[in-house]
Design a protein around this motif. Structure first.
Motif, mmCIF file in Angstrom:
data_model
loop_
_atom_site.group_PDB
_atom_site.id
_atom_site.type_symbol
_atom_site.label_atom_id
_atom_site.label_comp_id
_atom_site.label_asym_id
_atom_site.label_seq_id
_atom_site.Cartn_x
_atom_site.Cartn_y
_atom_site.Cartn_z
ATOM 1 N N ASN A 167 1.022 -1.184 -0.113
ATOM 2 C CA ASN A 167 0.081 -0.159 -0.004
ATOM 3 C C ASN A 167 0.737 1.219 0.153
ATOM 4 O O ASN A 167 2.128 1.129 0.154
ATOM 5 C CB ASN A 167 -0.796 -0.060 1.143
ATOM 6 C CG ASN A 167 -1.732 -1.155 1.180
ATOM 7 O OD1 ASN A 167 -2.308 -1.460 0.041
ATOM 8 N ND2 ASN A 167 -1.783 -1.673 2.541
ATOM 9 N N ASN A 168 0.451 2.409 -0.244
ATOM 10 C CA ASN A 168 0.930 3.728 -0.207
ATOM 11 C C ASN A 168 1.423 4.336 1.341
ATOM 12 O O ASN A 168 1.427 5.392 1.614
ATOM 13 C CB ASN A 168 0.347 4.628 -0.907
ATOM 14 C CG ASN A 168 0.499 4.590 -2.533
ATOM 15 O OD1 ASN A 168 1.384 3.778 -2.771
ATOM 16 N ND2 ASN A 168 -0.679 4.847 -3.104
ATOM 17 N N ASP A 169 1.318 3.320 2.187
ATOM 18 C CA ASP A 169 1.612 3.724 3.682
ATOM 19 C C ASP A 169 3.097 4.037 3.907
ATOM 20 O O ASP A 169 3.888 3.249 3.567
ATOM 21 C CB ASP A 169 1.022 2.706 4.637
ATOM 22 C CG ASP A 169 -0.412 2.630 4.741
ATOM 23 O OD1 ASP A 169 -1.188 3.569 3.707
ATOM 24 O OD2 ASP A 169 -1.024 1.916 5.450
ATOM 25 N N LYS A 223 7.308 3.582 -1.039
ATOM 26 C CA LYS A 223 6.431 2.771 -0.398
ATOM 27 C C LYS A 223 7.038 2.096 0.784
ATOM 28 O O LYS A 223 7.989 1.482 0.736
ATOM 29 C CB LYS A 223 5.617 2.198 -1.290
ATOM 30 C CG LYS A 223 4.611 2.603 -2.291
ATOM 31 C CD LYS A 223 4.121 1.395 -3.234
ATOM 32 C CE LYS A 223 2.972 2.182 -4.220
ATOM 33 N NZ LYS A 223 2.376 1.053 -4.783
ATOM 34 N N TYR A 270 1.339 9.554 -0.388
ATOM 35 C CA TYR A 270 1.436 8.609 0.601
ATOM 36 C C TYR A 270 0.744 8.734 1.815
ATOM 37 O O TYR A 270 0.205 9.922 2.163
ATOM 38 C CB TYR A 270 2.962 8.450 1.265
ATOM 39 C CG TYR A 270 3.923 8.150 -0.028
ATOM 40 C CD1 TYR A 270 3.899 6.789 -0.411
ATOM 41 C CD2 TYR A 270 4.663 9.000 -0.623
ATOM 42 C CE1 TYR A 270 4.649 6.287 -1.400
ATOM 43 C CE2 TYR A 270 5.665 8.473 -1.723
ATOM 44 C CZ TYR A 270 5.542 7.512 -1.853
ATOM 45 O OH TYR A 270 6.330 7.016 -2.896
ATOM 46 N N ASP A 274 -7.272 -6.916 4.581
ATOM 47 C CA ASP A 274 -8.542 -6.260 4.439
ATOM 48 C C ASP A 274 -9.850 -6.903 4.160
ATOM 49 O O ASP A 274 -9.857 -7.550 2.808
ATOM 50 C CB ASP A 274 -8.505 -4.784 3.526
ATOM 51 C CG ASP A 274 -9.557 -4.048 3.364
ATOM 52 O OD1 ASP A 274 -10.431 -4.171 4.169
ATOM 53 O OD2 ASP A 274 -9.521 -2.903 2.634
#
Length: 286
Positions: A114-116, A242, A270, A284
């Motif tokens: 993910n873009n976390d 990322k 982000y 998820d």
């Protein structure tokens, strides 16, 4: 003897009847159009788990897969008497290799799926984090604080309010040392303040003392992807990607440039999350 044979016979008949009944019920359920449609949609929803990746003395988190929970989905839809895709229930399929199997490796980044990214702050005994917290609040940004155990003892009320606001608190050391007794007592204090079990330790480089202690306490040891210095914005701009874990000291450079760093990270698309969320291998299930 005949009585014994009769009893055994009755028991065997009962077991056979139970087994036969179960098989009939299973056959009827599997033949039900509701169950057939549930299974037919499996490929539309299935997401395979991704194993954690190990390279030398470091490990990168994986992520659990997502599969349909046949039993729960069937029971839920059966109440309405028809197949309804929106009532599908999912469950996790765990990766075969997980970070929770390896406490003897450093974690230096998230999975990057993910873009976390995550901001982590190293709080020493006499650090004042008021300006840092104000900047984070103003920018609606969550972060993780690795705090000295003695600092925690002297700032319990502040730590409590931080936890209530969603900031993650972990232990850095105790009075700049790694005495197991004091370190463990600090972990207990964190738990009492946050109602959460601490999960992580902090190191800036390969530190065997930290790794061995944290392994013994079932804590993951973090080495940030990016360790900022006197020019945090330049450091982040040059290396951001990322899954980055971005480490900050509490100093004037961080106080001055933190807002600029946060805005840059947001502009790049982000999402800034706590360390626990960044490194979570949970799927998820929505």
């Amino acid at each position: 003897m005949q009585k014994i044979y009769k009893v055994v016979g009755v028991l065997l008949l009962g077991l056979f009847s139970f087994f036969y009944t179960e098989k009939v019920i299973e056959f009827i359920r599997e033949s039900d159009p509701i169950m057939r449609n549930i299974k037919k949609s499996e490929s539309d929803y299935r997401i395979d788990p991704v194993n954690a990746k190990i390279k030398d003395n470091k490990i990168i988190p994986g992520i659990s897969g997502k599969v349909i929970d046949y039993d729960s989905s069937y029971k839920k839809m059966k109440k309405y008497g028809t197949y309804n895709e929106s009532l599908t229930v999912f469950k996790e399929e765990l990766p075969a290799i997980s970070i929770d199997d390896y406490y003897d490796k450093y974690i230096s980044q998230g999975s990057g799926i993910n873009n976390d990214v995550s901001l982590v702050f190293e709080v020493k005994i006499n650090d004042n984090i008021t300006n840092i917290l104000n900047t984070l609040i103003e920018n609606n940004t969550k972060a993780t604080f690795f705090v000295d155990g003695l600092w925690l003892e002297n700032n319990k009320d502040l730590a409590t309010s931080m936890a209530e606001e969603g900031y993650e608190i972990e232990i850095l050391n105790y009075d700049s040392n790694y005495d197991e007794l004091y370190f463990s007592s600090s972990l207990t204090l964190v738990n009492s303040i946050t109602n959460l079990k601490p999960k992580y330790c902090f190191a800036k480089y390969d530190n065997k003392e930290v790794l061995e202690l944290c392994k013994k306490l079932s804590l993951h040891t973090i080495i940030p992807t990016i360790i900022t210095g006197n020019y945090p914005y330049s450091d982040v701009k040059a290396k951001l990607s990322k899954g980055s874990i971005i480490g900050f000291n509490i100093n004037s450079s961080t106080e001055i440039e933190l807002s600029t760093v946060i805005n840059y990270i947001k502009q790049k698309g982000y999402v800034m999350n706590t360390l626990d969320n960044l490194l979570s291998e949970a799927a998820d299930l929505k």
